[in-house]
Design a protein around this motif. Structure first.
Motif, PDB file in Angstrom:
ATOM      1  N   HIS A  14       0.803  -1.222   0.000  1.00 30.48           N
ATOM      2  CA  HIS A  14       0.000   0.000   0.000  1.00 30.48           C
ATOM      3  C   HIS A  14       0.835   1.271   0.000  1.00 30.48           C
ATOM      4  O   HIS A  14       0.293   2.379   0.046  1.00 30.48           O
ATOM      5  CB  HIS A  14      -0.946   0.014   1.212  1.00 30.48           C
ATOM      6  N   GLU A  15       2.152   1.110  -0.024  1.00 26.27           N
ATOM      7  CA  GLU A  15       3.029   2.272   0.096  1.00 26.27           C
ATOM      8  C   GLU A  15       3.124   3.005  -1.248  1.00 26.27           C
ATOM      9  O   GLU A  15       3.576   2.449  -2.245  1.00 26.27           O
ATOM     10  CB  GLU A  15       4.416   1.814   0.547  1.00 26.27           C
ATOM     11  N   ILE A  16       2.675   4.253  -1.247  1.00 22.13           N
ATOM     12  CA  ILE A  16       2.743   5.076  -2.459  1.00 22.13           C
ATOM     13  C   ILE A  16       4.042   5.859  -2.474  1.00 22.13           C
ATOM     14  O   ILE A  16       4.730   5.939  -3.486  1.00 22.13           O
ATOM     15  CB  ILE A  16       1.535   6.043  -2.524  1.00 22.13           C
ATOM     16  N   VAL A  17       4.379   6.452  -1.333  1.00 28.81           N
ATOM     17  CA  VAL A  17       5.619   7.216  -1.212  1.00 28.81           C
ATOM     18  C   VAL A  17       6.234   6.935   0.160  1.00 28.81           C
ATOM     19  O   VAL A  17       5.531   6.962   1.170  1.00 28.81           O
ATOM     20  CB  VAL A  17       5.359   8.752  -1.304  1.00 28.81           C
ATOM     21  N   LEU A  19       8.071   8.558   2.839  1.00 28.05           N
ATOM     22  CA  LEU A  19       8.304   9.970   3.173  1.00 28.05           C
ATOM     23  C   LEU A  19       9.528  10.161   4.063  1.00 28.05           C
ATOM     24  O   LEU A  19       9.844  11.286   4.442  1.00 28.05           O
ATOM     25  CB  LEU A  19       7.057  10.544   3.868  1.00 28.05           C
ATOM     26  N   ASP A  21      11.992   8.918   7.579  1.00 25.09           N
ATOM     27  CA  ASP A  21      11.818   9.036   9.017  1.00 25.09           C
ATOM     28  C   ASP A  21      10.734   8.078   9.547  1.00 25.09           C
ATOM     29  O   ASP A  21      10.114   8.332  10.574  1.00 25.09           O
ATOM     30  CB  ASP A  21      11.442  10.497   9.344  1.00 25.09           C
ATOM     31  N   PHE A  23       7.879   7.354   8.090  1.00 29.49           N
ATOM     32  CA  PHE A  23       6.528   7.689   7.619  1.00 29.49           C
ATOM     33  C   PHE A  23       6.361   7.316   6.148  1.00 29.49           C
ATOM     34  O   PHE A  23       7.309   7.429   5.364  1.00 29.49           O
ATOM     35  CB  PHE A  23       6.251   9.188   7.764  1.00 29.49           C
ATOM     36  N   LEU A  25       3.260   7.389   2.799  1.00 31.17           N
ATOM     37  CA  LEU A  25       1.919   7.695   2.294  1.00 31.17           C
ATOM     38  C   LEU A  25       1.332   6.368   1.814  1.00 31.17           C
ATOM     39  O   LEU A  25       1.906   5.724   0.936  1.00 31.17           O
ATOM     40  CB  LEU A  25       2.003   8.702   1.147  1.00 31.17           C
ATOM     41  N   THR A 156      -5.791   8.461   0.633  1.00 33.84           N
ATOM     42  CA  THR A 156      -4.498   8.005   1.159  1.00 33.84           C
ATOM     43  C   THR A 156      -4.379   8.491   2.600  1.00 33.84           C
ATOM     44  O   THR A 156      -5.165   9.331   3.041  1.00 33.84           O
ATOM     45  CB  THR A 156      -3.314   8.608   0.374  1.00 33.84           C
ATOM     46  N   VAL A 158      -1.144   9.367   5.694  1.00 34.21           N
ATOM     47  CA  VAL A 158       0.255   9.362   6.134  1.00 34.21           C
ATOM     48  C   VAL A 158       0.324   8.629   7.467  1.00 34.21           C
ATOM     49  O   VAL A 158      -0.406   8.969   8.397  1.00 34.21           O
ATOM     50  CB  VAL A 158       0.782  10.807   6.299  1.00 34.21           C
ATOM     51  N   LEU A 162       4.572   1.064  12.282  1.00 32.29           N
ATOM     52  CA  LEU A 162       4.582   0.554  13.654  1.00 32.29           C
ATOM     53  C   LEU A 162       5.604  -0.568  13.782  1.00 32.29           C
ATOM     54  O   LEU A 162       5.963  -1.212  12.795  1.00 32.29           O
ATOM     55  CB  LEU A 162       3.187   0.017  14.010  1.00 32.29           C
TER      56      LEU A 162
END
Lengths: 459, 206
Positions: A14-17, A19, A21, A23, A25, A156, A158, A162
């Motif tokens: 499901h990771e689009i970007v 980001l 650190d 995190f 999107l 989406t 951010v 976990l």
């Protein structure tokens, strides 16, 4: 390189970007909306934005609607809240399960029931118990109103990735032990912050043998561990449960989905950031004595001695006595319902105990089915008659007494045994005292009029 | 969103553990058309009185010296429970800009950052030490919270370092709106959806 956990697999797919650190999107597959979402839709519009993917949003009414027969609207504010959602979803073209319609119910009951929440999906809702959908092998988590606005605008979200925790239940549970008791035991062992920062996966033979509805109950209380995500690996039981449901994939798509779902479970060599074992070989039905779900004890146990100021406050609020049993304490209210325990299997367990018996005269006892479909199924099995004849109120589907957002509340000072998920101070109404337990314990307590161990009921 | 750079203010003690979001704001206030800005009036209302109905003299809201507090010194697992963002609006409505606790619930922390409230963790012993230092003269001993330097402490004392995820720190310092940031990724979102529609068509055909 070691294998991946189920959480990592869903995250990556499901990771689009990225980001940075920690995190990312993420794409949101399913966004569930409820009565609290009306103002969010209105705010989105005010700021000149529109709903990006209405087909991936599903709305219903559960939090503020009356569960009394006839669904009276009991305040102008609730009328406005309901109207705000109806207007918002109509304008955005979002599927909506209105009261009285097939499909209406508590968001976390209808998601699985209608085949909306599927294995491997990212499911979000502005409600902390969205972790429930993890029982389907989905990554479900609660979000706030501003995050919900973000999801509406972009489909989406951010998120900070976990850490992963596997909670393995070892041993065979004894008679009468349900998923509710398993998860309350885990919350008692780990504490209400034990899962902070983690996505939990529940494992062990005891979990594999649980039916899908019981897995939903289990995952529902993940947030009571502090874990916003709690999951069970999907298996043949999950697939059988989903086959043919309204929004489940059909025909060729079903086969493709199934092939993909079979790859979801954590790899054998996957490494979790934390591994916890919960020994259930001597587990008994559980009940809470205090004002945190972690304040939990065996139904036939004694209230522990206070070990902190928080415990002393809880003992005082709940009016319980350390060193004494809970069994035998007079009960004023019994609530069987909520996104934890309002599914057909829960109602069957309760009906089995209630059948042919009468609710004690001084007890107000409510059954609030989790959805319109649960209600109709129960009625087709005659469960409603069993409950009504014994003196229970048979209500319309909604959240009701779990959080008292709809004007239905346990009165100040009254003691309730509830199948819901939170026993916080005032949760079921200002001054209300809540003991969390399984449907079996709640049903037995309604009949006897005191907190009761259903295992000792003879007639 | 209001940026957060550096504040100096009164720090109030709320050192009990497991203060849940139902306690921070009761649900009927949220579904009762109370405007966001007025939720502060009801913040923590169930903690204000003792069981006999009299005001709890130990509770900070009943102590005029803390009336203008902008920082809360909290106990463990602060903000546990529901995802209701109203809990954050209520704290903000009461004038709180910063929450310091030994541990904070994930959903609550995410909601704080969406509203320009800074949350970070410090050891319980340090928090208790700060609370003792404030108690003698809350207005005369304000706390400084400097997000640029990631330091807190008394204006005249040793700075105590804290950490915040870089992304969140930057968003707070600049007062950035996350929706605007994400909308700039529109082409990547579009590409993802194209690709994913091939891989998982059943997601898009419900």
């Amino acid at each position: 390189m070691s294998g991946q956990t189920m959480y990592e697999k869903i995250w990556r797919s499901h990771e689009i970007v990225d980001l940075g650190d920690g995190f990312s999107l993420l794409h949101v597959d399913r966004h569930m909306l409820h009565d609290g979402s009306g103002p969010v839709l209105a705010r989105l519009k005010e700021r000149g934005r529109s709903v990006s993917q209405p087909d991936l949003c599903f709305a219903t009414l559960d939090h503020v609607v009356s569960t009394a027969p006839g669904r009276p609207v009991t305040s102008d504010n609730r009328r406005r809240t309901i109207a705000s959602l109806r207007d918002g979803v109509a304008e955005a073209g979002i599927r909506f399960f209105d009261i009285g319609r097939t499909g209406q119910g508590i968001v976390h009951v209808i998601g699985p029931e209608l085949g909306i929440s599927l294995p491997g999906t990212v499911v979000v809702c502005a409600d902390s118990h969205t972790c429930t959908h993890g029982g389907m092998g989905a990554m479900g988590f609660g979000i706030g109103s501003t995050e919900a606005e973000h999801v509406l605008a972009t489909q989406t979200i951010v998120q900070a990735k976990l850490r992963t925790m596997r909670v393995t239940f070892v041993g065979n549970a004894g008679d009468g032990v349900t998923a509710k008791d398993l998860i309350l035991a885990a919350v008692g062992q780990l504490g209400s912050a034990g899962g902070n920062g983690y996505a939990v996966e529940y494992a062990g033979r005891a979990i594999q043998t649980l039916e899908v509805e019981a897995r939903l109950t289990l995952c529902n209380l993940s947030i009571e561990l502090g874990a916003k995500v709690g999951m069970v690996a999907p298996d043949e039981k999950t697939f059988d449960y989903l086959a043919g449901r309204q929004f489940s994939p059909k025909n060729e798509l079903w086969n493709r989905a199934l092939a993909s779902w079979r790859d979801l479970p954590s790899d054998h060599d996957a490494i979790f950031d934390a591994e916890i074992e919960v020994d259930i070989s001597h587990l008994k039905p559980k009940i809470t004595w205090g004002t945190s779900p972690a304040h939990v004890m065996d139904i036939d146990g004694i209230v522990p001695d206070p070990s902190s100021t928080g415990h002393r406050n809880a003992v005082q609020y709940m009016d319980v006595v350390p060193g004494r049993p809970l069994v035998g304490l007079k009960v004023d209210w019994v609530f069987i319902g909520s996104c934890t325990n309002s599914r057909i299997s829960d109602l069957r367990i309760a009906a089995n105990i209630v059948g042919g018996r009468k609710v004690a005269d001084h007890v107000s006892a409510w059954i609030v089915p989790g959805s319109e479909n649960v209600k109709r199924q129960a009625e087709s099995e005659g469960l409603d008659r069993i409950f009504k004849e014994s003196g229970f109120e048979w209500r319309e589907p909604g959240c009701s007494l779990c959080l008292a957002a709809n004007g239905e509340a346990v009165p100040p000072g009254a003691r309730a045994v509830s199948t819901s998920n939170r026993n916080f101070v005032g949760r079921q109404g200002p001054g209300a005292r809540t003991h969390l337990a399984s449907p079996a314990v709640a049903a037995a307590s309604a009949i006897r009029g005191v907190i009761s161990d259903f295992r000792t009921m003879k007639d | 969103m209001q940026p957060f750079t550096r504040i100096q203010g009164i720090a109030a003690p709320l050192l009990r553990d497991n203060v849940d979001t139902d306690t921070i704001i009761r649900v009927e206030r949220l579904f009762n058309a109370v405007p966001r800005a007025d939720l502060g009036l009801y913040c923590l209302e169930s903690l204000r009185h003792l069981s006999d109905g009299s005001p709890d003299p130990e509770f900070f809201q009943n102590d005029l010296r803390y009336q203008r507090a902008s920082i809360l010194l909290c106990g463990r697992n602060f903000g546990c429970g529901s995802a209701r963002e109203g809990a954050v609006w209520a704290l903000a409505g009461m004038g709180i800009r910063c929450i310091i606790a030994p541990s904070v619930a994930d959903l609550f922390a995410a909601n704080c950052f969406q509203n320009g409230l800074l949350v970070f963790t410090l050891d319980q012993a340090i928090i208790e030490h700060l609370a003792v230092g404030v108690a003698a003269d809350p207005a005369g001993r304000p706390l400084v919270v400097d997000l640029e330097r990631c330091q807190t402490g008394f204006a005249d004392g040793e700075p105590i370092p804290f950490s915040v995820a870089a992304r969140r720190r930057e968003a707070l310092l600049e007062g950035l709106d996350e929706i605007d940031l994400t909308l700039k990724q529109q082409s990547k979102i579009h590409d993802f959806r194209q690709r994913d529609g091939e891989l998982r068509p059943w997601i898009y055909t419900a």
